[in-house]
Design an enzyme around this catalytic site. Structure first.
Site, mmCIF file in Angstrom:
data_model
loop_
_atom_site.group_PDB
_atom_site.id
_atom_site.type_symbol
_atom_site.label_atom_id
_atom_site.label_comp_id
_atom_site.label_asym_id
_atom_site.label_seq_id
_atom_site.Cartn_x
_atom_site.Cartn_y
_atom_site.Cartn_z
ATOM 1 N N HIS A 1 -2.618 -12.502 8.342
ATOM 2 C CA HIS A 1 -1.734 -11.395 8.217
ATOM 3 C C HIS A 1 -1.142 -10.550 9.334
ATOM 4 C CE1 HIS A 1 -4.384 -7.441 9.067
ATOM 5 N NE2 HIS A 1 -5.238 -8.297 9.233
ATOM 6 N N ALA B 1 -9.804 -12.710 11.335
ATOM 7 C CA ALA B 1 -10.511 -12.741 12.603
ATOM 8 C C ALA B 1 -11.793 -12.230 12.701
ATOM 9 C CB ALA B 1 -9.018 -12.145 13.663
ATOM 10 N N GLN C 1 -3.154 -11.045 18.559
ATOM 11 C CA GLN C 1 -1.734 -10.211 18.777
ATOM 12 C C GLN C 1 -0.939 -11.256 19.629
ATOM 13 O OE1 GLN C 1 -0.989 -7.759 17.083
ATOM 14 N NE2 GLN C 1 -2.857 -6.725 16.327
ATOM 15 N N CYS D 1 -7.815 -0.434 11.854
ATOM 16 C CA CYS D 1 -8.947 -0.797 11.475
ATOM 17 C C CYS D 1 -10.092 0.225 11.746
ATOM 18 C CB CYS D 1 -9.439 -2.196 12.191
ATOM 19 S SG CYS D 1 -8.288 -3.292 12.114
ATOM 20 N N THR E 1 -15.348 -21.550 -0.974
ATOM 21 C CA THR E 1 -14.056 -22.234 -1.235
ATOM 22 C C THR E 1 -12.875 -21.959 -0.484
ATOM 23 O OG1 THR E 1 -14.883 -22.904 -3.364
ATOM 24 C CG2 THR E 1 -12.660 -22.913 -3.137
HETATM 25 N N1 PLP Z 1 -8.299 -8.606 16.989
HETATM 26 C C1 PLP Z 1 -7.459 -7.781 17.407
HETATM 27 C C2 PLP Z 1 -6.672 -7.869 18.450
HETATM 28 C C3 PLP Z 1 -6.578 -7.340 16.149
HETATM 29 O O1 PLP Z 1 -5.795 -6.409 16.368
HETATM 30 C C4 PLP Z 1 -7.396 -7.194 14.843
HETATM 31 C C5 PLP Z 1 -6.765 -6.572 13.642
HETATM 32 O O2 PLP Z 1 -6.589 -5.313 13.903
HETATM 33 C C6 PLP Z 1 -8.484 -8.042 14.664
HETATM 34 C C7 PLP Z 1 -9.022 -8.545 15.702
HETATM 35 C C8 PLP Z 1 -9.129 -8.315 13.388
HETATM 36 O O3 PLP Z 1 -8.421 -8.959 12.570
HETATM 37 P P1 PLP Z 1 -8.560 -9.105 11.056
HETATM 38 O O4 PLP Z 1 -7.768 -8.014 10.522
HETATM 39 O O5 PLP Z 1 -8.137 -10.538 10.533
HETATM 40 O O6 PLP Z 1 -9.895 -9.098 10.750
#
Ligand code: PLP
Length: 365
Positions: free
Chosen positions: A193, A69, A173, A314, A229
């Site tokens: 994921h 994402a 989410q 993250c 790919t």
């Molecule tokens: N947006 C939200 C609300 C998320 O919770 C996360 C991941 O923690 C992301 C974006 C980023 O997703 P990804 O791990 O697929 O980059």
């Protein structure tokens, strides 16, 4: 093990793991190659795109597969032309995967909204939205607080007055859990994921894909919008996980509501603060013990094989920019715990978690 950190990543469903060898054997050819088995991979990829598009009420050409994402959000923010109208409106509670690329936009008039109540509504936008606005971002469900934004209702109101504004929604989410009308949404992002699929697949939904300039260029895959790919295995797993998630969701929701209620009662009984706004989804719950620092509590729980977090995984840091921007005081932000649950979370697990919190507060405060 009691896992209560589903918002950070969702363990891959067993049924998906079991099918991996077969999918790999059948569809491991490059979908862009021309020979027979590769055409089978290409058709398979298209069928995933079509099914996901159907779920979103979109067409396959509006579904661009990415790796995450984060990549999808970066592609939108960096790839949309903001020369003539250059105002970009986001809230300061969005995920860093959006906030950071927005902050890096060179020629934009960036407006970062403060919304201490936790979610954006149309009134918040009235003061800042104008003819120069190009993008408005409406995060659907906040990953730290669980706050829910009425994306389709707000986007409809915006489009009524400003049809040219592009609405972007981070649906990471909520994907598969809340079906949202994307009629008035121009861009949305999702991630495999976070719903029980493999890592390595994300979705960029674009109502008008032609207005994006690709972030990654090369072989021209994904309608020239994301070269490289395609990761068929992860994309397939994302579709499988979506199918599992959306199945019997109403029943799953009432189970999650029961668990959420239990957590609310637990906090009230023990004078812990509830940080999730009232208008939140039941699968993400944020509270503060006020007595034990988050990091100490998380380590303590981890020693008991109970896994939770305090902020977005993250960020790598334990302090939450979301809670800070919701203007909670230091005591609350320093002692916050995020519980994120799945349909398979058992009541017994929540009971054990609550007991351990009480014991830890007695022991550590
Ligand atoms: N947006 C939200 C609300 C998320 O919770 C996360 C991941 O923690 C992301 C974006 C980023 O997703 P990804 O791990 O697929 O980059």
């Amino acid at each position: 093990m009691i896992y209560l950190d589903y918002a950070s990543t969702y363990p891959v469903y067993e049924s998906i793991i079991k099918q991996i060898p077969d999918i790999l054997k059948e569809y491991n050819f490059n979908p862009s190659a021309r020979y027979k088995p590769a055409l089978k991979s290409k058709d398979f990829l298209y069928s995933m795109r079509k099914k996901i598009a159907e779920y979103l009420n979109a067409v396959p050409e509006q579904i661009i597969f990415t790796s995450t994402a984060t990549e999808a959000l970066n592609t939108i923010i960096k790839g949309v032309n903001i020369k003539h109208k250059n105002k970009v409106i986001v809230s300061n509670l969005e995920h860093k995967a959006l906030l950071e690329p927005v902050k890096n936009l060179k020629s934009a008039d960036i407006h970062i909204m403060e919304i201490p109540k936790g979610y954006v509504d149309f009134d918040d936008l009235l003061d800042v939205i104008d003819e120069k606005t190009r993008i408005v971002s409406l995060m659907h469900v906040n990953n730290e607080s669980g706050a829910l934004c009425d994306v389709s209702e707000i986007s409809e109101k915006i489009k009524k007055n400003y049809p040219d504004i592009l609405i972007l929604s981070d649906m990471v989410q909520s994907f598969g859990k809340i079906k949202t009308d994307i009629k008035n949404i121009d861009f949305a992002v999702m991630s495999s994921h976070k719903i029980g699929g493999l890592k390595g697949a994300g979705i960029l939904y674009a109502k008008h894909p032609e207005i994006i300039k690709p972030l990654i260029i090369g072989g021209g895959q994904e309608f020239n919008l994301r070269s490289g790919t395609e990761n068929i295995l992860s994309i397939w797993s994302m579709y499988e996980a979506l199918s599992i998630t959306k199945k019997n969701f109403k029943e799953k929701l009432s189970h999650l509501e029961m668990l959420n209620k239990k957590l609310i009662e637990f906090c009230k009984k023990n004078n812990f603060t509830i940080n999730s706004p009232e208008k939140s989804v039941p699968w993400i719950f944020n509270f503060s013990t006020l007595n034990v620092f988050s990091e100490i509590m998380i380590n303590h729980l981890s020693s008991k094989n109970i896994y939770v977090s305090s902020a977005s995984a993250c960020s790598g840091k334990s302090k939450s920019h979301v809670l800070q921007n919701m203007k909670f005081g230091k005591k609350i932000t320093d002692t916050a715990i995020r519980v994120s649950m799945s349909f398979n979370t058992m009541e017994k697990e929540i009971d054990i978690f609550c007991n351990e919190i009480i014991k830890a507060v007695d022991l550590l405060s």
